[in-house]
Structures are given as C-alpha cells and as structure tokens.
Motif scaffolding. Structure first.
Motif, PDB file in Angstrom:
ATOM      1  N   TRP A 197       0.629  -1.096   0.208  1.00 55.85           N
ATOM      2  CA  TRP A 197      -0.345  -0.065   0.377  1.00 55.85           C
ATOM      3  C   TRP A 197       0.560   1.214  -0.257  1.00 55.85           C
ATOM      4  O   TRP A 197       1.941   1.525   0.711  1.00 55.85           O
ATOM      5  CB  TRP A 197      -0.769  -0.231   1.111  1.00 55.85           C
ATOM      6  CG  TRP A 197      -1.229   1.412   1.663  1.00 55.85           C
ATOM      7  CD1 TRP A 197      -1.423   1.829   2.856  1.00 55.85           C
ATOM      8  CD2 TRP A 197      -2.236   2.166   0.729  1.00 55.85           C
ATOM      9  NE1 TRP A 197      -2.465   3.110   2.893  1.00 55.85           N
ATOM     10  CE2 TRP A 197      -2.500   3.262   1.086  1.00 55.85           C
ATOM     11  CE3 TRP A 197      -2.807   2.354  -0.391  1.00 55.85           C
ATOM     12  CZ2 TRP A 197      -3.554   4.109   0.805  1.00 55.85           C
ATOM     13  CZ3 TRP A 197      -4.112   3.025  -0.857  1.00 55.85           C
ATOM     14  CH2 TRP A 197      -3.992   3.709  -0.658  1.00 55.85           C
ATOM     15  N   GLN A 233      -9.575   7.673   1.267  1.00 52.31           N
ATOM     16  CA  GLN A 233     -10.431   7.299  -0.458  1.00 52.31           C
ATOM     17  C   GLN A 233     -10.004   7.283  -1.483  1.00 52.31           C
ATOM     18  O   GLN A 233      -9.563   6.543  -2.674  1.00 52.31           O
ATOM     19  CB  GLN A 233     -11.666   7.170  -0.273  1.00 52.31           C
ATOM     20  CG  GLN A 233     -12.461   6.369   1.206  1.00 52.31           C
ATOM     21  CD  GLN A 233     -11.921   5.490   0.668  1.00 52.31           C
ATOM     22  OE1 GLN A 233     -12.697   3.946   0.267  1.00 52.31           O
ATOM     23  NE2 GLN A 233     -11.249   4.559   2.439  1.00 52.31           N
ATOM     24  N   LYS A 287      -7.323   5.699  -2.123  1.00 58.44           N
ATOM     25  CA  LYS A 287      -7.846   4.215  -2.637  1.00 58.44           C
ATOM     26  C   LYS A 287      -8.049   4.487  -3.764  1.00 58.44           C
ATOM     27  O   LYS A 287      -7.936   2.811  -4.597  1.00 58.44           O
ATOM     28  CB  LYS A 287      -8.302   3.650  -2.015  1.00 58.44           C
ATOM     29  CG  LYS A 287      -7.620   3.656  -0.648  1.00 58.44           C
ATOM     30  CD  LYS A 287      -8.615   2.878  -0.094  1.00 58.44           C
ATOM     31  CE  LYS A 287      -7.648   2.606   2.227  1.00 58.44           C
ATOM     32  NZ  LYS A 287      -7.638   3.491   3.034  1.00 58.44           N
ATOM     33  N   ASP A 291      -6.276   1.741  -7.501  1.00 57.83           N
ATOM     34  CA  ASP A 291      -6.893   0.156  -7.653  1.00 57.83           C
ATOM     35  C   ASP A 291      -7.161   1.308  -8.846  1.00 57.83           C
ATOM     36  O   ASP A 291      -6.796  -0.560  -9.721  1.00 57.83           O
ATOM     37  CB  ASP A 291      -8.561   0.998  -7.221  1.00 57.83           C
ATOM     38  CG  ASP A 291      -8.748   0.294  -5.932  1.00 57.83           C
ATOM     39  OD1 ASP A 291      -7.838   0.323  -5.458  1.00 57.83           O
ATOM     40  OD2 ASP A 291      -9.695   1.562  -5.466  1.00 57.83           O
ATOM     41  N   PRO A 332      -5.604  -3.314   1.015  1.00 58.98           N
ATOM     42  CA  PRO A 332      -6.366  -2.032  -0.114  1.00 58.98           C
ATOM     43  C   PRO A 332      -6.124  -3.029  -1.131  1.00 58.98           C
ATOM     44  O   PRO A 332      -7.944  -2.999  -2.153  1.00 58.98           O
ATOM     45  CB  PRO A 332      -5.664  -0.916  -0.123  1.00 58.98           C
ATOM     46  CG  PRO A 332      -5.133  -0.949   0.780  1.00 58.98           C
ATOM     47  CD  PRO A 332      -4.391  -2.838   0.818  1.00 58.98           C
ATOM     48  N   SER A 342     -14.561   5.776  -3.321  1.00 57.19           N
ATOM     49  CA  SER A 342     -13.436   4.886  -3.436  1.00 57.19           C
ATOM     50  C   SER A 342     -14.676   3.758  -4.468  1.00 57.19           C
ATOM     51  O   SER A 342     -15.074   2.714  -4.856  1.00 57.19           O
ATOM     52  CB  SER A 342     -12.432   4.241  -2.779  1.00 57.19           C
ATOM     53  OG  SER A 342     -12.791   3.751  -2.013  1.00 57.19           O
ATOM     54  N   ASP A 386     -12.834  -0.474   3.844  1.00 56.90           N
ATOM     55  CA  ASP A 386     -12.198  -0.364   3.949  1.00 56.90           C
ATOM     56  C   ASP A 386     -11.852  -2.269   4.906  1.00 56.90           C
ATOM     57  O   ASP A 386     -11.089  -3.228   4.731  1.00 56.90           O
ATOM     58  CB  ASP A 386     -11.224   0.457   5.505  1.00 56.90           C
ATOM     59  CG  ASP A 386     -10.426   1.027   5.162  1.00 56.90           C
ATOM     60  OD1 ASP A 386     -10.015   1.839   3.418  1.00 56.90           O
ATOM     61  OD2 ASP A 386      -9.153   1.994   5.468  1.00 56.90           O
ATOM     62  N   ARG A 406     -12.276  -4.021   1.865  1.00 61.44           N
ATOM     63  CA  ARG A 406     -10.984  -4.451   1.726  1.00 61.44           C
ATOM     64  C   ARG A 406      -9.812  -5.917   2.239  1.00 61.44           C
ATOM     65  O   ARG A 406      -9.662  -6.540   1.895  1.00 61.44           O
ATOM     66  CB  ARG A 406     -10.454  -3.059   1.296  1.00 61.44           C
ATOM     67  CG  ARG A 406     -10.789  -2.389   0.342  1.00 61.44           C
ATOM     68  CD  ARG A 406      -9.750  -0.975  -0.266  1.00 61.44           C
ATOM     69  NE  ARG A 406     -10.286   0.196  -0.235  1.00 61.44           N
ATOM     70  CZ  ARG A 406     -10.471  -0.113  -2.192  1.00 61.44           C
ATOM     71  NH1 ARG A 406      -9.548  -0.329  -2.196  1.00 61.44           N
ATOM     72  NH2 ARG A 406     -10.509   0.992  -2.714  1.00 61.44           N
TER      73      ARG A 406
END
Length: 463
Positions: A13, A88, A91, A95, A120, A200, A204, A207
């Motif tokens: 991450w 977020q 993230k 992604d 994540p 996102s 979490d 995830r």
C-alpha cells in the motif's frame, strides 16, 4: 533459477508504514537468494532506502506511473502527502494501478511464483489467478487487530458488518475469550473520517476481508509467542493457511544513517544523558495534532521534569504553536527536533528509557525490540487496538483521554510519563518491556520464521 529459488513480486500500500516493512521483508528474501520485484509508484520508490549493492542482482524496483485522480493534490502518491480525510481518493488511484500491474505480471521475462500484497488491493488475487500466480496477503497488523475485524464470511452477510461507530466499541461476539481489545469512541470516529468508503466505493472492512478471503496464504508480521490466543483465533476464523513471519526487527545498521548529517549532533546529546533517562517522543509520519493537543502534550513533557527528545513532523510544527516560553523553559533538558530522525538508532541508544508513541505496529516493534517501556498516545487507524493489546500485556501506560472526544490534560501526560519512567508501580512494566527484547530482538528466532515461510512458498507455489 533453481527449484528452490523463487521470483516474488511485492505490492505494498502507498504508505511509508507499509512500504518500509515490505522493503525489509524483500531484503531478507533477496539475501536468501530469491528474486524480488518491488512494485510501487515513482515517488514512493524514491523514498524507500537504497538497495544494498550486494543485493542489486536479486532486488529490482518496478515503477508504475501514478494515475491522476480528481481530489488528490498534485504529486501526492502516499498517505503522508495528504490529510487522512483524503485517504479514499488515494485508494481510487491505487485501484487504477490494476491494469499496469497485470501487464507486468504477463510480460515478466522471469516467471512470477508469488505476489505478496497489502490489504487495499482486494482485487489482486483474482487478477493474479489469470496468470497462475500464488498470492499471499501480508498483514502488517497484529493478529489481535485482524481478529477484531472478523472472519471473511462477514462478506456474505453484509448486514452483520458494523454500521455504527459504537459497534466498534464492543468486543466482537466471535472472540471466545476475555478481551479488552476494542476502540474508544473518539478513535473510531476519527478513523471513520478517512475510511468510510463513499469515494472509492469500497470500505476498508471489505478490502481487508476480501483480501483474506481470496488469497492463497495469509502472512502476519508477528510471532506466535507474543499473541498465541489471537493467532489461534485468526487461523480458526480464516480457514486457510496462516503463518507468522516474525516481527522483522529493525537493524541498527541502516543504510541511511551515514547520510544523515544531524546524527552526530543527536548522538552527542544522547551520550551526555544518563542511562534509561530519556523519553523519546514520536507520533509517526501521518499523525495530525490539534493546537490544543500539541500544547497539552508539550506542557506535560515540560512538567514531568524528565529529559526528552521530541521528533515532530514539519507540517505539525508549521501549523501549530508551542506554548509561550516553552523552548526557553526546557533548554538543556528537552530537545524538539523538527523533521525526520533515525528513529531506530535513537531507540537503540542506552540513554533512552521510554518511548511516547502513537503505537503504530511498526513503532511498537521498534520500541520493544530495544526493551523500551511504552507511553501510549494513539491517534488513528489500528493504534487504539494496539494500545489495548500492549496495555493488557503490561508493556506500557496509556495517557488517559476522554473516551468520547479524545481530550486530555497535561496532568495526565505527566502522570503517565512518570508511571512509565520512574515510579515504583511502573517497575514491573519496565521489566516486562525489557523482557520483550528477548522475543522481538531475537535474530535467530525471527530468521527461523522466515525460513519456515520460504518453505511454505516452495510447497504451495503453482506449477
């Protein structure tokens, strides 16, 4: 490559507290003869330590261009570059690295045996399976923290997943033994500000549980001796192979020390102090303190009468003010250093007796590796759960705070520091922390965990 050599991809991450332990793990594996491809974004790869020259053939950095996302500041590629409320958006960008990662896996000239990933990237196991690559979720959290989050089966019952902040302030029903590990309301309220999942589209919790549910193997940065009941519980909850890899104890030999021009000045000051007399204060690379919090913490350190070295982030120093006359009053007894310091080297110095910490798992490991008693001031994320775990093991004292709003006073800071450092009541706690040096700092024991992990990799890799 021979049959006992592996090509392992690392995909951490975008946070220094994750990049560094992934890097440590990578170095150890490279030293054992395995090929490492360490993947991250360009700015983050520039921030991690240099690869030792003797490992350059086995250890390669692979930069992936960072996607631009509306809502993220220019050049922000790490959680340390943004306020936690923007987590977020980071993230979302993370992604978007999926396609670039898949391209690397499919075009690598050297077959990839394993990809070790972070919480994540819950989408990664499905992506890797298309190339018949084994996946290991690497938890940089304690087994207690992960057990608190629950079993992957919660994904099948979304209505069971906690929806209210108060839900996190109770010991979960799947914990079968007595436990104090739960959040205080102010902790989970602050955590929720950066983890709600609205931007996102993925919380979490999903995830975490998705990463665990879909991987082939779960790795924990912990040792069984430290939290056996919690490790047994995660094995039961996950119903898949779960292994500890040891705590990856920090080495006093750090590639960056020789380049850090202020170390000589810091060392000289530490050398002049009595053994075990200094309180080292550091709250990590992401913690944000309000003006009131900084003032109360500063006054508490001052009024404790003890010697201290406080490493404080530049952004905090620029956005807040110390109490009037503070620096004059602590002159000769306290040091306030603005900016990065070699934390491991400081904690290893004989004059340091205690560590006032936010209790991120990285920092807790570093403090206990050198047997330092801990003074807890959790700020965000999993830190409150870590504090409950370590307090229960009598390894430190938490600075008392109002459970609802997190407020505290300088008097509570004074009391906690003195309890930890000089009180008769704290003597057994100091002894317990010193004993942890034998568990966390045992190189042979930690090497044994890594060797067992490599054997598991060899046994489980896909043909």
């Amino acid at each position: 490559m021979d049959e006992k050599s592996l090509h392992i991809v690392m995909f951490p991450w975008l946070a220094m507290g994750h990049l560094i332990p992934f890097f440590q793990f990578s170095k150890i594996l490279a030293q054992k003869g395995h090929q490492i491809s360490f993947i991250s974004t360009p700015r983050n790869l520039d921030r991690i330590p240099k690869i030792p020259s003797d490992l350059s053939r086995n250890f390669k950095l692979v930069p992936l261009p960072f996607p631009k996302v509306e809502g993220l500041p220019e050049h922000a590629e790490s959680s340390m570059d943004i306020p936690y409320q923007k987590a977020q958006f980071l993230k979302i960008a993370f992604d978007l690295l999926q396609q670039q990662l898949l391209s690397f896996l499919q075009t690598s000239t050297l077959k990839v045996d394993w990809i070790i990933f972070d919480y994540p990237s819950h989408w990664l196991p499905s992506l890797a399976s298309t190339s018949r690559i084994s996946t290991a979720y690497f938890s940089l959290f304690t087994a207690a923290t992960q057990a608190f989050l629950g079993p992957p089966s919660l994904l099948l019952n979304p209505e069971v997943i906690r929806s209210m902040a108060e839900d996190y302030c109770r010991v979960p029903e799947w914990v079968p033994f007595e436990s104090d590990i739960k959040y205080h309301l102010h902790e989970i309220t602050k955590y929720a500000e950066g983890a709600v999942g609205n931007e996102s589209g993925v919380s979490d919790t999903v995830r975490f549980l998705g990463s665990i549910d879909r991987c082939d193997l779960v790795l924990f940065r912990t040792c069984y001796e430290f939290e056996p009941e919690w490790f047994d519980l995660v094995c039961e909850l996950y119903q898949k192979p779960v292994i500890p890899i040891g705590v990856l104890p920090p080495s006093q030999e750090n590639d960056e020390f020789d380049e850090y021009e202020n170390w000589g000045i810091i060392k000289k000051w530490l050398d002049e102090q009595r053994v075990n007399s200094v309180v080292y204060v550091a709250l990590g690379s992401e913690a944000v303190l309000s003006q009131v919090e900084l003032s109360e913490l500063a006054l508490g350190l001052e009024r404790s009468g003890l010697t201290f070295f406080w490493a404080i982030r530049k952004s905090i120093a620029e956005s807040t003010q110390f109490p009037n006359g503070f620096h004059d009053r602590i002159k000769g007894r306290g040091i306030v250093h603005i900016g990065w310091v070699p934390q491991v080297r400081i904690l290893s110095h004989s004059s340091v007796g205690g560590f006032l910490t936010h209790c991120g798992w990285n920092s807790a490991i570093e403090g206990l590796t050198f047997g330092r008693v801990l003074i807890f001031f959790p700020v965000m994320n999993d830190q409150g759960l870590n504090v409950r775990l370590l307090t229960g093991k009598k390894l430190g004292f938490e600075i008392p705070r109002n459970e609802k709003d997190g407020s505290f006073t300088s008097d509570s800071v004074v009391e906690s520091i003195k309890l930890a450092m000089v009180s008769e009541e704290g003597e057994s706690v100091r002894a317990n922390a010193l004993e942890m040096k034998r568990v966390f700092g045992d190189k042979a024991k930690n090497d044994g965990y890594i060797d067992a992990c490599v054997n598991t990799f060899l046994e489980m890799r896909k043909p």
